[in-house]
Scaffold this motif. Structure first.
Motif, mmCIF file in Angstrom:
data_model
loop_
_atom_site.group_PDB
_atom_site.id
_atom_site.type_symbol
_atom_site.label_atom_id
_atom_site.label_comp_id
_atom_site.label_asym_id
_atom_site.label_seq_id
_atom_site.Cartn_x
_atom_site.Cartn_y
_atom_site.Cartn_z
ATOM 1 N N ALA A 125 0.810 -1.217 0.000
ATOM 2 C CA ALA A 125 0.000 0.000 0.000
ATOM 3 C C ALA A 125 0.848 1.274 0.000
ATOM 4 C CB ALA A 125 -0.956 -0.004 1.184
ATOM 5 N N ASP A 126 1.945 1.301 0.755
ATOM 6 C CA ASP A 126 2.754 2.523 0.805
ATOM 7 C C ASP A 126 3.438 2.802 -0.530
ATOM 8 O OD1 ASP A 126 4.395 0.291 1.230
ATOM 9 O OD2 ASP A 126 5.800 1.400 2.500
ATOM 10 N N THR A 127 3.930 1.763 -1.197
ATOM 11 C CA THR A 127 4.554 1.927 -2.506
ATOM 12 C C THR A 127 3.512 2.373 -3.522
ATOM 13 O OG1 THR A 127 6.169 0.223 -1.981
ATOM 14 C CG2 THR A 127 5.881 0.765 -4.313
ATOM 15 N N ALA A 128 2.354 1.715 -3.516
ATOM 16 C CA ALA A 128 1.286 2.068 -4.449
ATOM 17 C C ALA A 128 0.840 3.514 -4.238
ATOM 18 C CB ALA A 128 0.099 1.116 -4.269
ATOM 19 N N ALA A 129 0.733 3.936 -3.001
ATOM 20 C CA ALA A 129 0.323 5.317 -2.712
ATOM 21 C C ALA A 129 1.314 6.322 -3.289
ATOM 22 C CB ALA A 129 0.158 5.508 -1.210
ATOM 23 N N ARG A 130 2.612 6.030 -3.167
ATOM 24 C CA ARG A 130 3.636 6.927 -3.720
ATOM 25 C C ARG A 130 3.539 6.991 -5.254
ATOM 26 N NH1 ARG A 130 6.797 4.548 0.226
ATOM 27 N NH2 ARG A 130 7.843 3.203 -1.250
ATOM 28 N N LEU A 131 3.337 5.830 -5.884
ATOM 29 C CA LEU A 131 3.230 5.799 -7.344
ATOM 30 C C LEU A 131 1.981 6.537 -7.813
ATOM 31 C CD1 LEU A 131 4.332 2.114 -7.945
ATOM 32 C CD2 LEU A 131 5.585 4.165 -8.643
ATOM 33 N N LEU A 132 0.875 6.326 -7.133
ATOM 34 C CA LEU A 132 -0.359 7.024 -7.482
ATOM 35 C C LEU A 132 -0.196 8.531 -7.326
ATOM 36 C CD1 LEU A 132 -2.992 4.653 -5.834
ATOM 37 C CD2 LEU A 132 -2.673 5.018 -8.288
ATOM 38 N N ALA A 133 0.396 8.946 -6.232
ATOM 39 C CA ALA A 133 0.602 10.377 -5.980
ATOM 40 C C ALA A 133 1.506 10.994 -7.045
ATOM 41 C CB ALA A 133 1.181 10.600 -4.585
ATOM 42 N N GLY A 134 2.556 10.288 -7.412
ATOM 43 C CA GLY A 134 3.475 10.796 -8.442
ATOM 44 C C GLY A 134 2.798 10.952 -9.786
ATOM 45 N N ALA A 135 1.931 10.017 -10.132
ATOM 46 C CA ALA A 135 1.231 10.090 -11.414
ATOM 47 C C ALA A 135 0.177 11.184 -11.426
ATOM 48 C CB ALA A 135 0.578 8.748 -11.734
ATOM 49 N N GLY A 136 -0.271 11.610 -10.256
ATOM 50 C CA GLY A 136 -1.292 12.635 -10.166
ATOM 51 C C GLY A 136 -0.769 14.046 -10.248
#
Length: 137
Positions: A125-136
């Motif tokens: 979840a923490d890795t996915a959250a960082r990737l999602l935030a970066g793409a946003g």
């Protein structure tokens, strides 16, 4: 004997037995269409038949619109060619292109094309959250 339920109660009771996928875990870029990515999507599993209907419904609200989805064949080896969704049929095209790795393209008739980074459902979840935030951004 007639039913004592009102129409509203009957509808509520019937809907209580219908399962709906949760909203997709999706982040869209602030300037959609102005960069290589329009956002990122973190599916809950690797079964496109379960994941695509809610993603497409969010991106293409016009129920009559034609939707074509292109997915990375290496990431979705069991991808069906068609996914049935309420009110529409989603056409799925697996691609072999190296530049499509980790990407999904949702081509909607009424709103255009969305290029999304796919964050693996297996990511913590923490890795996915960082990737999602970066793409946003």
């Amino acid at each position: 004997m007639e039913s004592s339920r009102t129409a509203a109660e009957a509808k509520f009771t019937d809907d209580a037995h219908t399962y709906r996928m949760p909203l997709p875990r999706l982040v869209l870029a602030q300037d959609v269409g102005h960069g290589p990515l329009d956002g990122a999507w973190w599916p809950r599993c690797d079964v496109l038949e379960l994941e695509l209907p809610s993603l497409v419904a969010l991106l293409e609200p016009d129920w009559g619109g034609t939707v074509r989805v292109m997915v990375d064949a290496s990431q979705w080896p069991e991808a069906p060619h068609t996914v049935m969704a309420p009110g529409r049929v989603i056409s799925v095209e697996p691609t072999e292109a190296a530049d499509g790795a980790g990407m999904i393209t949702v081509d909607c008739e009424t709103v255009g094309r969305w290029m999304l980074l796919v964050v693996s459902h297996e990511e913590p979840a923490d890795t996915a959250a960082r990737l999602l935030a970066g793409a946003g951004q």
